[in-house]
Design a protein around this motif. Sequence first.
Motif, PDB file in Angstrom:
ATOM      1  N   MET A   1       0.842  -1.194   0.000  1.00 35.60           N
ATOM      2  CA  MET A   1       0.000   0.000   0.000  1.00 35.60           C
ATOM      3  C   MET A   1       0.877   1.243   0.000  1.00 35.60           C
ATOM      4  SD  MET A   1      -3.457  -0.455   0.959  1.00 35.60           S
ATOM      5  CE  MET A   1      -3.931   0.277   2.514  1.00 35.60           C
ATOM      6  N   THR A 159      -3.300 -11.902   0.989  1.00 33.37           N
ATOM      7  CA  THR A 159      -2.294 -10.956   0.538  1.00 33.37           C
ATOM      8  C   THR A 159      -2.975 -10.064  -0.500  1.00 33.37           C
ATOM      9  OG1 THR A 159      -0.046 -10.785  -0.361  1.00 33.37           O
ATOM     10  CG2 THR A 159      -1.396 -12.584  -1.211  1.00 33.37           C
ATOM     11  N   HIS A 160      -2.225  -9.168  -1.144  1.00 32.43           N
ATOM     12  CA  HIS A 160      -2.844  -8.285  -2.128  1.00 32.43           C
ATOM     13  C   HIS A 160      -3.498  -9.092  -3.241  1.00 32.43           C
ATOM     14  CE1 HIS A 160      -3.220  -5.173  -5.235  1.00 32.43           C
ATOM     15  NE2 HIS A 160      -3.130  -4.300  -4.250  1.00 32.43           N
ATOM     16  N   LYS A 161      -4.667  -8.655  -3.723  1.00 29.49           N
ATOM     17  CA  LYS A 161      -5.413  -9.475  -4.686  1.00 29.49           C
ATOM     18  C   LYS A 161      -4.636  -9.717  -5.976  1.00 29.49           C
ATOM     19  CE  LYS A 161      -8.572  -6.042  -6.795  1.00 29.49           C
ATOM     20  NZ  LYS A 161      -8.171  -4.786  -6.147  1.00 29.49           N
ATOM     21  N   TYR A 162      -3.735  -8.803  -6.311  1.00 27.11           N
ATOM     22  CA  TYR A 162      -2.945  -8.988  -7.533  1.00 27.11           C
ATOM     23  C   TYR A 162      -1.861 -10.048  -7.382  1.00 27.11           C
ATOM     24  CZ  TYR A 162      -5.006  -4.715  -9.470  1.00 27.11           C
ATOM     25  OH  TYR A 162      -5.852  -3.751  -9.950  1.00 27.11           O
ATOM     26  N   THR A 164      -2.453 -12.886  -5.365  1.00 20.75           N
ATOM     27  CA  THR A 164      -3.137 -14.077  -4.883  1.00 20.75           C
ATOM     28  C   THR A 164      -3.308 -15.013  -6.074  1.00 20.75           C
ATOM     29  OG1 THR A 164      -4.314 -12.913  -3.142  1.00 20.75           O
ATOM     30  CG2 THR A 164      -5.351 -14.910  -3.982  1.00 20.75           C
ATOM     31  N   GLN A 204       4.093 -12.787  -0.848  1.00 26.20           N
ATOM     32  CA  GLN A 204       4.125 -11.819   0.264  1.00 26.20           C
ATOM     33  C   GLN A 204       3.078 -12.199   1.320  1.00 26.20           C
ATOM     34  OE1 GLN A 204       6.290  -9.939   1.348  1.00 26.20           O
ATOM     35  NE2 GLN A 204       5.270  -8.622   2.766  1.00 26.20           N
ATOM     36  N   ARG A 317       6.946  -2.107  -8.631  1.00 18.57           N
ATOM     37  CA  ARG A 317       6.001  -2.651  -7.650  1.00 18.57           C
ATOM     38  C   ARG A 317       5.001  -1.621  -7.109  1.00 18.57           C
ATOM     39  NH1 ARG A 317       7.248  -4.471  -3.233  1.00 18.57           N
ATOM     40  NH2 ARG A 317       5.791  -6.176  -3.200  1.00 18.57           N
ATOM     41  N   TYR A 321       1.264  -2.809  -8.024  1.00 18.60           N
ATOM     42  CA  TYR A 321       0.316  -3.267  -7.016  1.00 18.60           C
ATOM     43  C   TYR A 321       0.395  -2.509  -5.695  1.00 18.60           C
ATOM     44  CZ  TYR A 321       3.762  -7.121  -7.907  1.00 18.60           C
ATOM     45  OH  TYR A 321       4.852  -7.866  -8.246  1.00 18.60           O
ATOM     46  N   GLN A 322       0.561  -1.231  -5.836  1.00 18.89           N
ATOM     47  CA  GLN A 322       0.493  -0.335  -4.678  1.00 18.89           C
ATOM     48  C   GLN A 322       1.392  -0.786  -3.533  1.00 18.89           C
ATOM     49  OE1 GLN A 322      -3.800  -0.966  -4.481  1.00 18.89           O
ATOM     50  NE2 GLN A 322      -4.084   1.201  -4.923  1.00 18.89           N
ATOM     51  N   ALA A 323       2.544  -1.320  -3.899  1.00 22.68           N
ATOM     52  CA  ALA A 323       3.435  -1.874  -2.885  1.00 22.68           C
ATOM     53  C   ALA A 323       4.135  -0.768  -2.104  1.00 22.68           C
ATOM     54  CB  ALA A 323       4.475  -2.766  -3.557  1.00 22.68           C
TER      55      ALA A 323
END
Length: 396
Positions: A1, A159-162, A164, A204, A317, A321-323
């Motif tokens: 995030m 974990t993040h949906k992207y 999973t 992750q 990243r 995916y908003q890492a």
Amino acid sequence: MISEDVSPMTLSQMFNREQIEKFNTLNTPFYYYDISLLSNTLTACTTEANKYGFHVHYALKANFDQKVLETIRSFGIGADCVSGGEVRRAVEVGFENKKIVFAGVGKSDAEINFALDHEILCFNVESIQELEVINKLAGLKGKKASVALRINPNVNAYTHKYITTGLEENKFGINQWEFEKVLVALKSLQNVNCIGLHFHIGSQITDLNVFKSLCIKVNEIVNWFQERHLTIKVINVGGGLGVDYYNPDTNKVADFETYFKIFDLFLERTAQQEVHFELGRALVAQSGTLISRVLYVKHGQVTNFAILDAGMTELMRPALYQAYHKIENISSQDQNSARYDVVGPICESTDCFGKAVELPETKRGDLIAIRTAGAYGEVMASNYNLRDRVNVVYSK
Ligand SMILES: *Cc1c(COP(=O)(O)O)cnc(C)c1O
């Protein structure tokens, strides 16, 4: 995030003055790989895995830098590949062919042929159609291909949906309702030998209870196949162990001890069965840092912008995916701090490494370290905007 920097403002604990002075003489941006931290991580991983006789394959897609791969191979770790190019790289770096596995939802005929020629350990097969294609191509070469069935266990990785991969809505693996058909197919396909089952539910993963849930599901599925007389010699539980992006200095090495212990405790297996792991991120993430220079500082009405010479073309990243990555100004000693949106030079609004990041007063020319960038960093670099290829520097 993308979120506010939660940790208190500190100068880098990763780099000493001498290193920072050296960085100042180099062209930025570059990836810096700490080979001794990488070695410490690999030692911890192999020590814990060896306690239980577990086999570890490294997922090349996280980082396929030559020196990083050579270091990993020197620990006797195998290679988990997701393309023909990765199989080729693994062979070139000297991973033993019987320690190379090939996964991926869309393997082309050319890629399958290349892997067949190199007699790798195993194809992780994601559909019945793929099984048929491998059977045909192996037959044409007069070979028998070893395969493992990639099963979609429908376990949530939280974990993040992207990132999973193990839910029925994901494109990966063979779903439960196809199991009977797979058994029928395996009986008729003479050029494939099914040696086991493969599971990989996401990346992750920081809630280790997820791996306990995975074990319970794997036990069920392995039993189902064994009751139907399919011998499962290899149980491959994939990768996904997460790292601490927020506290890279206090948690330099992932908790391999707890991770492997969970599988030892909850995964049912016989003495004949091998347990395989495919770790990527947890082996390489903390050893890599993206070093960049501040080009400009813009003072806005609501925010300041620190504009770097690195962007999403070097580390994608955050944009993808908003890492979150910890960001440090490693050259400013200024006692005053301010908040900056730390952004790259690329013509995309998502080209932002962090919003409202608290940094010491930052000026043009300062060096910025973007931490925990050793996994899914350099490998995703692109030349969008016709950018130069990112440089690499090693600790030794
Ligand atoms: C990406 C991937 C891995 C590694 O995942 P990490 O989260 O980096 O440990 C393992 N197995 C497969 C099949 C993968 O696609």
